[in-house]
Design a protein around this motif. Structure first.
Motif, PDB file in Angstrom:
ATOM      1  N   GLN A  65      -1.232 -16.963  -2.830  1.00  0.00           N
ATOM      2  CA  GLN A  65      -1.075 -16.166  -1.744  1.00  0.00           C
ATOM      3  C   GLN A  65      -1.484 -17.891  -0.962  1.00  0.00           C
ATOM      4  O   GLN A  65      -1.204 -17.069   0.748  1.00  0.00           O
ATOM      5  N   SER A 123       6.629   1.715  -0.555  1.00  0.00           N
ATOM      6  CA  SER A 123       5.605   0.458  -0.197  1.00  0.00           C
ATOM      7  C   SER A 123       4.958  -0.820  -0.269  1.00  0.00           C
ATOM      8  O   SER A 123       5.245  -1.640  -0.260  1.00  0.00           O
ATOM      9  N   VAL A 133      -3.127 -11.831   4.015  1.00  0.00           N
ATOM     10  CA  VAL A 133      -2.778 -13.005   4.498  1.00  0.00           C
ATOM     11  C   VAL A 133      -2.218 -12.418   6.342  1.00  0.00           C
ATOM     12  O   VAL A 133      -1.287 -12.887   6.701  1.00  0.00           O
ATOM     13  N   MET A 134      -2.614 -11.474   7.148  1.00  0.00           N
ATOM     14  CA  MET A 134      -1.663 -11.129   8.084  1.00  0.00           C
ATOM     15  C   MET A 134      -2.865 -10.887   9.154  1.00  0.00           C
ATOM     16  O   MET A 134      -4.483 -10.877   9.893  1.00  0.00           O
ATOM     17  N   LEU A 181       0.907  -2.789   6.231  1.00  0.00           N
ATOM     18  CA  LEU A 181       1.022  -1.296   5.605  1.00  0.00           C
ATOM     19  C   LEU A 181       0.977  -2.030   3.976  1.00  0.00           C
ATOM     20  O   LEU A 181       0.380  -1.509   3.506  1.00  0.00           O
ATOM     21  N   PRO A 182       1.974  -2.674   3.232  1.00  0.00           N
ATOM     22  CA  PRO A 182       1.505  -3.537   1.796  1.00  0.00           C
ATOM     23  C   PRO A 182       0.293  -3.896   1.591  1.00  0.00           C
ATOM     24  O   PRO A 182      -0.522  -4.362   0.777  1.00  0.00           O
ATOM     25  N   ARG A 190       4.511 -10.128  -1.025  1.00  0.00           N
ATOM     26  CA  ARG A 190       3.751 -11.115  -1.475  1.00  0.00           C
ATOM     27  C   ARG A 190       4.707 -12.534  -1.659  1.00  0.00           C
ATOM     28  O   ARG A 190       5.613 -12.930  -2.150  1.00  0.00           O
ATOM     29  N   PHE A 248       3.530  11.559  -0.443  1.00  0.00           N
ATOM     30  CA  PHE A 248       2.097  10.624  -0.473  1.00  0.00           C
ATOM     31  C   PHE A 248       2.571   9.444  -1.644  1.00  0.00           C
ATOM     32  O   PHE A 248       2.741   8.222  -1.064  1.00  0.00           O
ATOM     33  N   TRP A 302      -2.917  -1.142   0.762  1.00  0.00           N
ATOM     34  CA  TRP A 302      -3.347  -0.028  -0.597  1.00  0.00           C
ATOM     35  C   TRP A 302      -4.336  -0.679  -0.533  1.00  0.00           C
ATOM     36  O   TRP A 302      -5.302   0.563  -1.956  1.00  0.00           O
ATOM     37  N   ILE A 342      -4.248 -20.402   6.717  1.00  0.00           N
ATOM     38  CA  ILE A 342      -4.788 -19.288   6.468  1.00  0.00           C
ATOM     39  C   ILE A 342      -6.086 -18.635   6.490  1.00  0.00           C
ATOM     40  O   ILE A 342      -6.690 -19.261   5.768  1.00  0.00           O
ATOM     41  N   ALA A 381       5.461  -4.498  -1.276  1.00  0.00           N
ATOM     42  CA  ALA A 381       4.506  -5.585  -0.606  1.00  0.00           C
ATOM     43  C   ALA A 381       4.919  -6.268  -1.811  1.00  0.00           C
ATOM     44  O   ALA A 381       4.767  -7.448  -1.562  1.00  0.00           O
ATOM     45  N   SER A 382       5.370  -6.057  -2.681  1.00  0.00           N
ATOM     46  CA  SER A 382       6.150  -6.985  -3.669  1.00  0.00           C
ATOM     47  C   SER A 382       6.880  -7.947  -3.137  1.00  0.00           C
ATOM     48  O   SER A 382       6.393  -9.330  -3.364  1.00  0.00           O
ATOM     49  N   VAL A 429      -5.766   6.330   4.866  1.00  0.00           N
ATOM     50  CA  VAL A 429      -4.961   6.345   3.764  1.00  0.00           C
ATOM     51  C   VAL A 429      -5.798   6.667   2.982  1.00  0.00           C
ATOM     52  O   VAL A 429      -5.505   6.860   1.828  1.00  0.00           O
ATOM     53  N   ILE A 458       1.597  -6.061  -8.263  1.00  0.00           N
ATOM     54  CA  ILE A 458       1.931  -5.474  -7.322  1.00  0.00           C
ATOM     55  C   ILE A 458       1.831  -5.383  -6.275  1.00  0.00           C
ATOM     56  O   ILE A 458       2.936  -5.207  -5.157  1.00  0.00           O
ATOM     57  N   PHE A 459       0.306  -5.469  -5.741  1.00  0.00           N
ATOM     58  CA  PHE A 459       0.137  -5.117  -4.297  1.00  0.00           C
ATOM     59  C   PHE A 459      -0.825  -7.031  -4.308  1.00  0.00           C
ATOM     60  O   PHE A 459      -1.041  -7.321  -4.744  1.00  0.00           O
ATOM     61  N   PRO A 460       0.167  -7.481  -2.848  1.00  0.00           N
ATOM     62  CA  PRO A 460      -0.575  -8.820  -2.551  1.00  0.00           C
ATOM     63  C   PRO A 460      -2.290  -8.227  -2.441  1.00  0.00           C
ATOM     64  O   PRO A 460      -2.950  -7.307  -2.358  1.00  0.00           O
ATOM     65  N   GLY A 461      -2.957  -9.965  -2.814  1.00  0.00           N
ATOM     66  CA  GLY A 461      -4.267  -9.474  -3.489  1.00  0.00           C
ATOM     67  C   GLY A 461      -5.471  -9.831  -2.308  1.00  0.00           C
ATOM     68  O   GLY A 461      -6.360  -9.220  -2.906  1.00  0.00           O
ATOM     69  N   VAL A 462      -4.869 -11.268  -1.651  1.00  0.00           N
ATOM     70  CA  VAL A 462      -5.603 -10.691  -0.254  1.00  0.00           C
ATOM     71  C   VAL A 462      -4.710 -10.437   1.038  1.00  0.00           C
ATOM     72  O   VAL A 462      -3.661 -10.586   1.488  1.00  0.00           O
TER      73      VAL A 462
END
Lengths: 315, 505
Positions: free
Chosen positions: B241, B22, A166-167, A177-178, B30, B15, A181, B225, B26-27, A103, A160-164
């Motif tokens: 999170q 995506s 956790v998967m 994928l999320p 979250r 892309f 980024w 976690i 992601a949101s 990516v 917009i994106f998850p900060g860290v």
């Protein structure tokens, strides 16, 4: 063709030599899998028993022979500390790092080449100067600063994106994928600046060369000059840099993966080193070696195919 | 070329469209907080080698304390309180202890908890072959026997008045009979939460045990976690999170200054660092030199420098921490003149040159020696810092070189004193064999009267300040950070936190 075969053999020999040096180097460090497992308060008897059970009490030569013959058969070894086959631990993380690298490469390389070409062609435009300055800043900033700034802007201020991430390491692609980024953007910023500036320098260099001048004097149109004359001459040095950056994407992601808690090879390497899990460190080193040797080999081949000078000598 | 550029542009557009979709996903993905679910951050302390077997060196904490219970717990003041044992009593020598067990307690698989499980669990803890880390705590137990279904007898090798406090160790948890083979990955306990999925390198999920004997937990679910790095854990809390971080780097605490969103707790702990001097190597055999080395430094300055202001509680060379009922609070200011005088008496009128080994094997270790060096130079103590490789530190440097840094985790007074200072202790790091101290330790732990014990342990700690070879300047204070939605986490060490009382609104 002969040259190529020689080049491949040379890479293979380098790999084997470096693999042996890595094995011996890690072996020479104090501590082994058993001291790593039993830790500070492990009694001497228990450590001795563990060494016998895992055949760590054999001589270096015997262990090196066993290890390399296992490796040839595709057995990467066994982590005493994690009580699992090394391959089982590495494969999902390798996949994650590969996706991350892919990516990042997709974001960075095409844009780097286009911007590099434009900046090289039109260095006097104000926009070119701004982009150029920004890329200098991006190059000098450490990765963790870029990562933190991106996190602050794209996760806290604009959620917009998850900060860290956790998967788990074996998360499915849609779960993964999320989380890709932010680390991918961080890596992309680093390599974009690097390869864009190489491209720009190469284009600047080539466009003032006599054959470009003469094409221009012949009245060739600008598109054709770029396509036929500038690009073929400007790309070869860039290919080498892109190959190195690409290799770095798979092997140099320690900091970025740690900052975003991304379950890839880089984070695994940090864990393995801090645990002194030698059985796990070694295959990661070998993987890095292989990637670098292979990518520089690949770059050589690509350059050989596209370099007009080599082409003309064949004709 | 232009066509190629067009093609690249198309790929680009596709892309980024994909990227936007995506990120939209992601949101949605979250994970933000939900009531009834607590997300706890955990460090990758053993890098994925974690097991749920509480007696194994790689036990994953604090998850084991959500799934299993101890026989005896501790309250806020670190006094023993009933958990799976309802009451306990001993003979006059404090060598035989009888414990009455709680009746009708069920394991998560429905089987009943009784004396056989206690015998099985304690036998595993003290098995010399298995050599569990908990054996350092409960090694005084020589045998365990079921008297009836709900009554067990523990026989000790020596009188120990504080056995209940030792049994309150966070690893002294009760596991079902014959669970050794499966407990590491499929733990069955009696605790407030049942294991749903165990993934120590990723997210471990636990569900409430509705039949918990202390009452149904307020939470429905806990997710533990794992974070490889403390900075990423702090980012996760800032980005909603994760809800609770048991320990953050003191320097990250400014990220959580917004009191409407976050709660910070400073919790004194029993973790300490020290500089150890081998008494079998010169010049540290001389008690005057040792004392000079220990009084020449300002401990508050060292604590503030190494841990940050408010990051530690000063200790006068006592390993007994501030909340322990046996803590002696002496006075130990920097005494440069006194140190010079002691050194002169010992034959070093022009000061002394010493080497101290350190390593970045753990945090604070390098900073401690650096701060110490700066503190003691006024007294004519010239320190050369030797850096040792982290991988060999515990095997090749610790307990072997003449002076080195040290680090220990929290332990009750009786345990830490016997484990670190007794002349016969395996891990006595200085090699100091103080027979009088051994006698005092025996007397203290075999006094039945609590007030008497407090006095005796105070005398022991005073003696350490006079004579010991361990410079112990501080106990660390932990900073715990959580979302303000988390309720019921008392500002006390985690050993005393009741997980079933925690809620998320």
């Amino acid at each position: 063709m002969k040259n190529l075969a020689r080049r491949v053999l040379f890479s293979l020999a380098t790999f084997i030599a470096l693999a042996i040096v890595s094995f011996l180097g890690i072996d020479a460090l104090p501590g082994d899998g058993c001291t790593a497992l039993l830790g500070r308060f492990g009694s001497d008897e228990n450590i001795e028993a563990c060494r016998q059970e895992n055949e760590l009490d054999e001589s270096v030569v015997v262990r090196l022979t066993d290890w390399s013959s296992d490796l040839i058969r595709g057995d990467f070894g066994y982590s005493i500390k994690r009580d699992e086959d090394v391959a089982t631990i590495i494969v999902p993380r390798l996949r994650n790092t590969a996706i991350l690298g892919f990516v990042a490469a997709l974001i960075a390389f095409p844009s780097a080449l286009i911007f590099g070409l434009l900046l090289g062609r039109y260095p006097q435009k104000r926009a070119s100067k701004v982009v150029n300055q920004l890329s200098v800043i991006a190059m000098t900033l450490p990765e963790f600063v870029i990562a933190t700034v991106l996190w602050l802007v794209l996760s806290i201020w604009l959620p917009i994106f998850p900060g860290v991430s956790v998967m788990p390491s074996n998360a499915s692609l849609s779960q993964l994928l999320p989380n890709v980024w932010l680390p991918a953007l961080t890596l992309a910023v680093v390599i974009f600046a690097h390869s864009m500036r190489t491209m720009r320098a190469s284009v600047t260099n080539v466009q003032n060369m006599p054959f470009v001048e003469s094409a221009r004097l012949r009245g060739t149109n600008e598109r054709k000059i770029i396509k036929r004359h500038i690009l073929p001459a400007a790309l070869p040095p860039v290919v080498n840099v892109v190959a190195l950056d690409g290799a770095w994407l798979l092997t140099g992601t320690f900091v970025t993966e740690a900052v975003f808690n991304f379950q890839g090879l880089g984070r695994l390497a940090i864990d393995a080193i801090s645990d002194r899990d030698t059985a796990l460190i070694l295959p990661i080193i070998l993987f890095g070696l292989a990637i670098y040797l292979f990518s520089s080999l690949l770059a050589d081949v690509v350059v050989r195919v596209f370099d007009p000078r080599l082409r003309s000598s064949r004709n | 070329m232009i066509r190629a550029v067009n093609k690249i542009q198309k790929i680009f557009v596709a892309f980024f469209a994909f990227g936007l979709i995506s990120s939209g996903l992601a949101s949605c993905g979250r994970t933000s907080s939900a009531s009834g679910v607590l997300r706890v951050g955990n460090d990758a302390g053993f890098g994925g080698a974690e097991t749920m077997d509480p007696y194994d060196g790689n036990r994953t904490w604090p998850t084991i304390n959500m799934v299993f219970d101890r026989l005896i717990g501790v309250d806020k003041d670190f006094s023993p309180i009933p958990e799976l044992a309802l009451s306990w009593s001993s003979n006059d020598d404090l060598t035989d202890w009888t414990l009455e067990l709680r009746e009708g307690v069920k394991f998560h698989d429905g089987s009943e908890f009784d004396a056989d499980d206690v015998v099985y669990s304690i036998e595993r803890m003290i098995d010399p072959e298995f050599d569990s880390p908990i054996r350092a705590v409960l090694g005084v137990i020589s045998s365990v026997k079921a008297i009836s279904k709900y009554e067990v007898l523990l026989t000790l090798s020596t009188g120990e008045a504080d056995l209940p406090l030792l049994l309150a160790d966070y690893r002294a948890l009760m596991t079902p009979v014959d669970s050794q083979a499966t407990i590491g990955k499929e733990p069955i306990g009696t605790g407030p939460f049942k294991m749903e999925t165990f993934d120590p390198a990723g997210t471990t999920v636990l569900l409430a045990n509705e039949d918990y004997f202390f009452g149904k937990p307020k939470l429905e679910k806990i997710e533990v976690i794992t974070f490889a790095d403390s900075q990423s854990a702090a980012q996760a809390l800032a980005g909603d999170q994760v809800d609770l971080l048991l320990a953050i780097d003191g320097k990250s605490s400014s990220m959580f200054g917004d009191e409407s969103k976050f709660t910070l707790q400073n919790i004194p702990s029993g973790d300490w660092n020290a500089i150890d001097f081998r008494v079998d190597q010169e010049p540290f055999g001389d008690a005057r030199v040792r004392k000079a080395l220990r009084i020449a430094a300002d401990r508050q300055v060292i604590s503030d420098t190494v841990l940050g202001v408010g990051g530690g509680v000063v200790a006068c060379d006592t390993p007994v921490w501030s909340a322990d009922p046996y803590r002696w609070d002496g006075d130990c200011p920097k005494d440069t003149e006194g140190a010079k005088k002691l050194l002169a008496e010992a034959g070093y009128p022009n000061g002394i040159d010493i080497e101290i080994y350190t390593s970045d094997v753990e945090v604070h270790m390098v900073e401690l020696v650096t701060a110490y060096k700066d503190q003691v130079k006024d007294a004519g103590i010239r320190v050369t810092i030797k850096m040792a490789d982290a991988s060999g530190f515990w095997d090749d440097v610790w307990m072997k070189e003449s002076a080195f840094v040290d680090s220990w985790g929290q332990r009750p007074a009786t345990q830490v004193l016997n484990e670190v200072y007794r002349s016969t202790a395996t891990w006595n790091p200085t090699g100091q064999a103080d027979k009088d101290l051994d006698t005092m330790l025996d007397e203290a732990r075999s006094s039945k009267d609590q007030a008497e014990r407090v006095k005796k342990y105070a005398q022991i700690q005073e003696r350490l300040f006079e004579n010991s070879a361990i410079f112990l300047p501080y106990h660390k204070t932990l900073t715990r950070a959580m979302s303000s939605k988390v309720k019921g986490v008392e500002p006390i060490v985690i050993d005393a936190v009741r997980w079933e009382q925690i809620s998320v609104s």
